[in-house]
Design a protein around this motif. Structure first.
Motif, mmCIF file in Angstrom:
data_model
loop_
_atom_site.group_PDB
_atom_site.id
_atom_site.type_symbol
_atom_site.label_atom_id
_atom_site.label_comp_id
_atom_site.label_asym_id
_atom_site.label_seq_id
_atom_site.Cartn_x
_atom_site.Cartn_y
_atom_site.Cartn_z
ATOM 1 N N PRO A 241 -15.660 10.440 -11.918
ATOM 2 C CA PRO A 241 -14.430 10.780 -11.193
ATOM 3 C C PRO A 241 -14.683 10.957 -9.698
ATOM 4 N N GLU A 242 -13.737 10.483 -8.898
ATOM 5 C CA GLU A 242 -13.771 10.635 -7.449
ATOM 6 C C GLU A 242 -12.608 11.530 -7.031
ATOM 7 N N PRO A 243 -12.878 12.660 -6.376
ATOM 8 C CA PRO A 243 -11.782 13.564 -6.000
ATOM 9 C C PRO A 243 -10.819 12.899 -5.013
ATOM 10 N N LEU A 244 -9.529 13.130 -5.224
ATOM 11 C CA LEU A 244 -8.489 12.613 -4.343
ATOM 12 C C LEU A 244 -7.378 13.652 -4.264
ATOM 13 N N THR A 245 -7.025 14.042 -3.047
ATOM 14 C CA THR A 245 -5.957 15.010 -2.831
ATOM 15 C C THR A 245 -4.669 14.277 -2.474
ATOM 16 N N ILE A 246 -3.588 14.625 -3.178
ATOM 17 C CA ILE A 246 -2.269 14.066 -2.885
ATOM 18 C C ILE A 246 -1.423 15.185 -2.288
ATOM 19 N N ASP A 247 -1.028 15.014 -1.015
ATOM 20 C CA ASP A 247 -0.241 16.013 -0.300
ATOM 21 C C ASP A 247 1.248 15.793 -0.556
ATOM 22 N N PRO A 248 2.080 16.783 -0.262
ATOM 23 C CA PRO A 248 3.530 16.593 -0.387
ATOM 24 C C PRO A 248 4.016 15.425 0.461
#
Length: 389
Positions: free
Chosen positions: A285-292
């Motif tokens: 898994p590769e971390p990915l942040t999804i913002d508003p």
């Protein structure tokens, strides 16, 4: 080691090397026997093969397999001894020109004793004086002694000339033995392939930007992902296809392993894992942040930027963008490599940079990281922009 079609080619190479490097230039340099009893005042030089001898360390070289799968005998590896003689006298008969030219030849071979073949074109006659052979060859100045002078001039039966002896090698000549069939490469019955699987699982190296707004476009850098079937980001799964048509379909990785995906959803926000899924193996898994969706951010560029053209950066919520920053992806060596530019025009979903601004920025044809500084003082996560001439 230098390979030749015939032995005379070695002398041609030495003569051509001298013609290319003597200063002032001398055209009359030949691979030929010494001039007998020369009395002309004209300057000249002769490169004469005296004798050859096998190199003992290569006597037992093994047979080798050539590009056609045949076993080929090893070449004969030799050392050649070449006599350099120089000519040219003054009107009063003094051999000053010959002696000076011999000294120049010694300087040339002592300065550049390793010849990489074929030689580059002679600047004086480009394309007219090709040299044969391939590989590297070393020229070594042989120390002289009285017995060596006797061995050289006794068989020549000529009067003394200014001379120097050089050992040249390794020289390789192909044997005349025919190549023989190579060994069998498979067992009887042919090749059997079963349970073929990739040697390594797919991997996601990084996501750019690593924090993307909902509805934005992100680029994933991958390896070993040519045969993957899908990409999962949190609860969403996207299928790889050659011609995406549905919202859950994306294009396969390009030749550099890059995957672009637009997160056209507003119901995802938070930290998620991106995972490539293959037939048998999956990526870590590769971390990915999804913002508003209302977070300012740039989209990962789909194409390279060509210098001299306007640059349009797309994204979302960009109206408050005040500055555009560029810095090399390979790293910066000083503050002056960070380029800070004002945008020409901003819109909610794009930032435009005019050609005049871009030409004055001093960008190079490398890959840059690009980020926007907003009126709040915050910076958007960087994206990669490939710059081409």
């Amino acid at each position: 080691m230098a390979a030749f079609e015939n032995l005379h080619d070695v002398g041609l190479v030495l003569a051509g090397y001298l013609r290319r490097n003597l200063t002032p230039a001398l055209a009359d340099i030949l691979a030929a026997p010494p001039i007998e009893n020369a009395s002309s005042t004209a300057e000249a030089m002769r490169v004469s093969l005296m004798w050859v001898t096998p190199q003992p360390t290569h006597r037992n070289d093994p047979w080798v397999t050539n590009t056609e799968g045949l076993d080929q005998p090893p070449p004969v590896t030799l050392s050649g001894f070449f006599l350099i003689t120089a000519y040219g006298t003054t009107d009063t008969g003094e051999p000053s020109s010959a002696i000076n030219r011999l000294g120049q030849a010694i300087q040339v071979f002592e300065t550049g004793p390793i010849l990489s073949l074929p030689l580059s074109d002679d600047p004086a006659t480009p394309g007219i004086d090709p040299t044969p052979g391939t590989g590297d060859m070393t020229v070594v100045f042989v120390p002289s002694a009285a017995d060596l002078m006797e061995k050289i001039y006794t068989p020549l039966q000529m009067r003394h000339r200014p001379w120097a002896l050089f050992e040249v090698g390794p020289i390789q000549l192909q044997r005349l033995t025919e190549a023989r069939p190579g060994p069998d490469i498979v067992q009887p019955g042919g090749v059997r392939l079963a349970n073929v699987a990739p040697s390594a699982p797919p991997r996601i190296l990084r996501a750019l930007p690593d924090s993307v707004r909902a509805g934005g476009r992100v680029m994933l850098e991958t390896v070993e992902a040519g045969n993957t079937q899908s990409l999962r980001i949190g609860p969403r799964e996207f299928t790889f296809t050659d011609a995406p048509a549905a919202p859950n379909e994306i294009s396969r990785p390009d030749p550099d392993g890059r995957v672009w995906i637009t997160l056209d959803t507003t119901d995802m926000a938070g930290d998620f894992d991106a995972v490539l899924r293959g037939v048998q193996l999956g990526s870590d898994p590769e971390p990915l942040t999804i913002d508003p969706a209302d977070t300012p951010g740039l989209d990962a560029p789909l194409a390279a930027y060509s210098l001299g053209n306007p640059l349009t950066l797309t994204g979302g919520n960009l109206t408050a963008a005040e500055r555009v920053f560029f810095w090399p992806e390979a790293g910066i060596r000083g503050p002056d490599e960070v380029i800070d530019l004002p945008p020409t025009a901003v819109a909610p979903n794009s930032v435009l940079m005019a050609p005049l601004t871009m030409n004055a920025a001093g960008l190079r044809a490398v890959t840059y990281r690009v980020s926007l500084r907003m009126a709040t003082g915050l910076f958007t996560p960087f994206v990669l922009l490939e710059v081409t001439p």
